[in-house]
Design an enzyme around this catalytic site. Structure first.
Site, short mmCIF file in Angstrom:
data_model
loop_
_atom_site.label_atom_id
_atom_site.label_comp_id
_atom_site.label_asym_id
_atom_site.label_seq_id
_atom_site.Cartn_x
_atom_site.Cartn_y
_atom_site.Cartn_z
N ARG A 294 44.02 35.41 29.06
CA ARG A 294 45.06 34.24 29.70
C ARG A 294 45.85 33.34 28.74
O ARG A 294 45.59 32.86 27.80
CB ARG A 294 43.89 33.64 30.28
CG ARG A 294 44.26 32.17 32.11
CD ARG A 294 43.97 31.28 31.80
NE ARG A 294 43.01 32.16 32.63
CZ ARG A 294 41.50 32.28 33.52
NH1 ARG A 294 40.32 30.67 32.65
NH2 ARG A 294 40.84 32.79 34.18
N CYS B 119 38.53 30.58 42.14
CA CYS B 119 40.03 30.44 41.18
C CYS B 119 40.63 30.94 42.58
O CYS B 119 41.90 30.25 42.22
CB CYS B 119 39.54 31.88 40.53
SG CYS B 119 38.00 31.79 39.26
N CYS C 212 36.43 41.22 37.40
CA CYS C 212 36.01 39.96 37.01
C CYS C 212 34.48 40.22 37.44
O CYS C 212 34.08 41.08 38.17
CB CYS C 212 36.22 39.22 38.75
SG CYS C 212 35.50 37.26 38.11
N CYS D 68 42.20 35.95 44.24
CA CYS D 68 42.30 36.04 42.95
C CYS D 68 42.05 37.19 42.44
O CYS D 68 41.62 38.26 43.47
CB CYS D 68 40.59 35.08 41.95
SG CYS D 68 38.99 36.08 43.30
N LYS E 115 34.44 23.45 32.33
CA LYS E 115 36.72 23.97 32.54
C LYS E 115 36.99 22.45 32.86
O LYS E 115 35.92 20.93 33.94
CB LYS E 115 36.69 25.00 32.96
CG LYS E 115 36.15 24.83 34.83
CD LYS E 115 36.29 26.22 35.05
CE LYS E 115 35.99 26.31 36.18
NZ LYS E 115 36.46 27.33 37.38
N LYS F 230 40.77 20.63 34.48
CA LYS F 230 41.64 21.31 35.35
C LYS F 230 42.82 19.60 35.78
O LYS F 230 42.25 18.99 35.95
CB LYS F 230 41.64 21.97 36.45
CG LYS F 230 40.40 22.94 35.92
CD LYS F 230 40.65 23.97 36.72
CE LYS F 230 40.34 25.73 36.84
NZ LYS F 230 40.01 26.12 37.60
N CYS G 48 34.09 36.17 45.06
CA CYS G 48 33.13 34.81 45.01
C CYS G 48 33.49 33.57 45.42
O CYS G 48 34.90 32.83 45.72
CB CYS G 48 32.63 35.60 43.75
SG CYS G 48 33.00 34.07 42.15
#
Length: 568
Positions: free
Chosen positions: A75, A482, A439, A433, A213, A215, A478
């Site tokens: 990424r 995302c 994934c 996603c 994480k 954001k 899932c």
């Protein structure tokens, strides 16, 4: 004596990693396997990469007694979503040389390369470093790519807001030199390397970084095209007399949850005040440090800032923030969001520049029969003097186009079968996603499947004269969220292969989440459930009423007013 908290496995890995080095150097040169050592699979995320396998091939490779086909997804950060033509060209080249031949434009305005083999990872990172791009903090327990409204025609203050997004990104980039040491032989094309000539230290993050994480997104009303309330920290630009005066601050957003654990939930960020523009970087830093100190490091399912806020209370959090800042935030200032999508086609900004927003289905830049998008954009990059802007909705803006280049761009797109947009409002607003096949968390398809589902829904919409109506549909493989499915007026979240939970009732402007409507639907079930809803909407909606609002007014679902009542 107080009990010592039991830390999660990842916390121990970070503690022992020597500022994100771990044994990555050894993993990369191990010829026995295409995989990294187990602990390094956690650390590689901080360097912008996830280890993946091709799940389509797992069964056959297992039958042949081969290990899974391991590869790395990388990424690449693009703060504010703005890339140069040279950077676009370099990413296009790397996708062909080392990836699977495609580029993924993410819902966080970043590039993703898929299918990079371990032996090519270092060469790939060096390749985009040469174009002044990096992947540090593309993933991992740090601040990720900072999002910003990418459309220069929408506001006179866009340039100022974009500069703030870059300042925040730079300020919150990890200081460890491990990234430059591991991938770039201690050198960088950038003007400076963090901690160059000094011992590593992380003045903001500390030795073990954040619990999870983090954001950050910036938006300029009336467009909420970065979905700021889905972020740990959302900043709403406030403009007065054509000048940026500051930002409303919202904290605690996050889309992930876990099936079967109602104590996990998506949450929208809560507004806590206004900060002048010259103090916003400091506010971002202090909010990050509170989460560093207060976040849950025992169970990663509860480690995001949203759970910290709901555990301690918003008032306690605001008091701590004021103390760390040395001043109090001002009251929230008035603003209005109207939509969270992109406006396609040509536009012109006050300075006379031309901009073209292109629809990119699923954010996947690829060549397909009759639709040679990747080739067309490569040809445009060869002469385009403006920039390539990645939107938060997986689309692309060719910005600052010279007037004399408009016709050439239109001709190239037409020659390669690339339409500027799609006539279907449902398809225009679709997000997905990556999900299967790469994934590891996905239960079901998303990017590869949603076009097929929309193909079935479009004739139904057409029969009710709804083809051109904008309806936000979002699909993930899932519940981690995302593609921000809980902000879709229609949200589909994978439960098993071919089975999805259906959510309804989010706000078109991104200010309200949806609610679970039906569980474990296959494609026929999804179509059967949505068909009468579309018919009712066409017949009984009020003027300018969006689909999500209609679902609530007609009583199909109750409005979700907070993360804590998402499951009610």
């Amino acid at each position: 004596m107080a009990d010592t908290p039991k830390l999660s496995e990842v916390e121990h890995v970070k503690q022992a990693s020597n500022y994100l080095r771990g044994t990555l150097a050894e993993s990369l040169v191990n010829p026995i396997t295409g995989a990294l050592y187990p602990d390094d699979t956690h650390l590689i995320k901080f360097h912008g990469s996830y280890q993946q396998t091709d799940r389509d091939l797992d069964s056959e490779r297992k039958r042949q007694k081969l290990e899974p086909l391991y590869s790395l997804m990388i990424r690449v950060r693009v703060p504010g979503g703005i890339a140069t033509p040279a950077q676009w060209t370099r990413m296009d080249e790397l996708a062909d040389h080392y990836g699977n031949g495609t580029l993924k434009l993410t819902t966080r305005q970043a590039f993703q390369l898929h299918g990079v083999l371990k032996r090519n990872l270092k060469k790939t990172i060096q390749g985009f470093n040469d174009a002044l791009l990096d992947s540090i903090a593309g993933c991992g327990d740090v601040n990720r790519n900072v999002m910003c409204n990418p459309n220069p025609h929408e506001s006179q203050v866009h340039a100022a807001v974009y500069e703030v997004s870059k300042q925040i990104s730079t300020h919150l980039t990890p200081r460890t030199s491990a990234y430059w040491e591991l991938w770039l032989n201690g050198e960088s094309k950038f003007s400076s390397v963090p901690n160059e000539g000094e011992e590593d230290a992380e003045p903001i993050y500390g030795r073990t970084y954040l619990p999870r994480k983090f954001k950050i997104a910036l938006a300029i009303p009336p467009q909420n095209d970065t979905d700021i309330f889905a972020n740990d920290l959302g900043l709403i630009a406030i403009e007065e007399k054509g000048q940026l005066v500051g930002f409303n601050v919202a904290v605690g957003g996050g889309m992930g949850m876990t099936f079967g654990m109602p104590e996990t939930y998506p949450r929208l960020a809560s507004l806590i005040g206004f900060v002048p523009a010259d103090k916003v970087v400091d506010v971002c830093e202090k909010i990050v440090t509170i989460q560093r100190d207060w976040g849950n490091r025992e169970n990663r399912k509860f480690s995001r800032l949203k759970y910290t806020l709901d555990r301690v209370g918003l008032d306690v959090f605001k008091t701590e923030l004021d103390q760390r800042l040395g001043f109090a935030l001002e009251p929230v200032r008035a603003y209005q969001f109207k939509s969270s999508g992109d406006a396609f086609g040509w536009s012109q900004s006050p300075d006379g520049a031309h901009h073209l927003t292109l629809f990119v289905e699923g954010g996947r830049v690829a060549d397909r029969p009759g639709h040679q998008l990747k080739t067309a954009l490569r040809e445009i990059a060869a002469f385009h003097r403006g920039d390539f802007r990645l939107t938060g909705n997986q689309n692309l803006v060719l910005a600052n186009v010279a007037p004399e280049d408009r016709l050439t761009i239109e001709t190239i797109l037409a020659q390669h079968g690339v339409a500027v947009a799609t006539s279907s409002g449902l398809r225009r607003g679709a997000l997905a996603c990556v999900a299967l096949n790469t994934c590891s968390l996905a239960f079901a398809e998303a990017e590869r499947y949603i076009p097929q589902l929309i193909d079935r829904l479009e004739p139904i919409l057409a029969s009710h004269n709804l083809t051109h109506d904008d309806i936000l549909i979002r699909m993930t493989g899932c519940p981690n969220g995302c593609a921000r499915p809980y902000l879709g007026e229609i949200g589909l979240v994978g439960r098993a292969v071919g089975r999805y939970n259906l959510y309804l009732g989010a706000a078109f402007n991104g200010e309200r989440m949806n609610k679970l409507y039906k569980e474990m639907l296959d494609e026929d079930g999804i179509v059967a459930e949505l068909t009468p809803l579309f018919a009712d909407y066409a017949q009984n909606r009020q003027p300018q009423e969006h689909f999500g609002d209609f679902m609530i007014r007609r009583g199909y679902v109750q409005a979700t007013t907070s993360g804590l009542n998402f499951h009610e």
